[in-house]
Write an enzyme that holds these catalytic residues in place. Sequence first.
Site, PDB file in Angstrom:
ATOM      1  N   GLY A  49       0.824  -1.196   0.000  1.00 20.08           N
ATOM      2  CA  GLY A  49       0.000   0.000   0.000  1.00 20.08           C
ATOM      3  C   GLY A  49       0.857   1.244   0.000  1.00 20.08           C
ATOM      4  O   GLY A  49       0.584   2.202   0.732  1.00 20.08           O
ATOM      5  N   HIS A  50       1.916   1.221  -0.815  1.00 20.06           N
ATOM      6  CA  HIS A  50       2.808   2.369  -0.928  1.00 20.06           C
ATOM      7  C   HIS A  50       3.634   2.262  -2.211  1.00 20.06           C
ATOM      8  O   HIS A  50       3.586   1.261  -2.912  1.00 20.06           O
ATOM      9  CB  HIS A  50       3.734   2.467   0.291  1.00 20.06           C
ATOM     10  CG  HIS A  50       4.678   1.316   0.415  1.00 20.06           C
ATOM     11  ND1 HIS A  50       4.368   0.183   1.130  1.00 20.06           N
ATOM     12  CD2 HIS A  50       5.912   1.115  -0.091  1.00 20.06           C
ATOM     13  CE1 HIS A  50       5.381  -0.660   1.062  1.00 20.06           C
ATOM     14  NE2 HIS A  50       6.329  -0.117   0.322  1.00 20.06           N
ATOM     15  N   ALA A  51       4.387   3.313  -2.486  1.00 19.84           N
ATOM     16  CA  ALA A  51       5.357   3.339  -3.586  1.00 19.84           C
ATOM     17  C   ALA A  51       6.643   3.927  -3.028  1.00 19.84           C
ATOM     18  O   ALA A  51       6.659   4.516  -1.948  1.00 19.84           O
ATOM     19  CB  ALA A  51       4.839   4.192  -4.747  1.00 19.84           C
ATOM     20  N   ARG A  96       2.384  -0.596  -4.923  1.00 19.69           N
ATOM     21  CA  ARG A  96       2.296  -2.047  -4.775  1.00 19.69           C
ATOM     22  C   ARG A  96       1.463  -2.419  -3.571  1.00 19.69           C
ATOM     23  O   ARG A  96       1.485  -1.740  -2.549  1.00 19.69           O
ATOM     24  CB  ARG A  96       3.672  -2.690  -4.692  1.00 19.69           C
ATOM     25  CG  ARG A  96       4.407  -2.704  -3.359  1.00 19.69           C
ATOM     26  CD  ARG A  96       5.014  -1.403  -2.877  1.00 19.69           C
ATOM     27  NE  ARG A  96       5.702  -0.625  -3.850  1.00 19.69           N
ATOM     28  CZ  ARG A  96       6.991  -0.766  -4.168  1.00 19.69           C
ATOM     29  NH1 ARG A  96       7.740  -1.603  -3.507  1.00 19.69           N
ATOM     30  NH2 ARG A  96       7.547  -0.024  -5.085  1.00 19.69           N
ATOM     31  N   ILE A 121       5.921   6.864  -0.520  1.00 17.42           N
ATOM     32  CA  ILE A 121       4.684   7.569  -0.846  1.00 17.42           C
ATOM     33  C   ILE A 121       3.581   6.686  -0.283  1.00 17.42           C
ATOM     34  O   ILE A 121       3.327   5.597  -0.806  1.00 17.42           O
ATOM     35  CB  ILE A 121       4.509   7.771  -2.365  1.00 17.42           C
ATOM     36  CG1 ILE A 121       5.711   8.511  -2.952  1.00 17.42           C
ATOM     37  CG2 ILE A 121       3.206   8.518  -2.646  1.00 17.42           C
ATOM     38  CD1 ILE A 121       5.709   8.559  -4.470  1.00 17.42           C
TER      39      ILE A 121
END
Length: 140
Positions: A49-51, A96, A121
């Site tokens: 749940g981030h980049a 992802r 992010i």
Amino acid sequence: MKSYIIEIPKIVDEKGRGSLSVIEKECIPFKINRVYYLYDVPSSAYRGGHAHIEQLEFLVAVSGSFDVILDDGNTKKSITLNKPNKGLLISTGTWRELDNFSSGAVCLVLSSGEFDEEDYIREYEDFTSFVSSNVNTKFE
């Protein structure tokens, strides 16, 4: 750089004692600066749940299986990792999420950077703003 599957060299023991896979500097396109792994993840849970802005990651299902949902801001695709001799290189600027963990699944993560909160992010709206200003992060 795009996200893609990389085959990890596999050595099969001639005496039937199993297989060995080796990740060395020629296998992935970055120097490994951090290693961590996810395990005991309930099948109903998800991770990620981030980049990342600069960090590259290489994910391997060393045991069991799980799905990786990749999002470049325009397109989403799901990749199932279920073989310890294949890993997924995740490029920068790619959102992802990992889900659908099988019982006993272990996700090994090799990272190009040490932990740095500034490289994450974590809000999807911030991610879409980031990719709209960085068109080179798109994948096919």
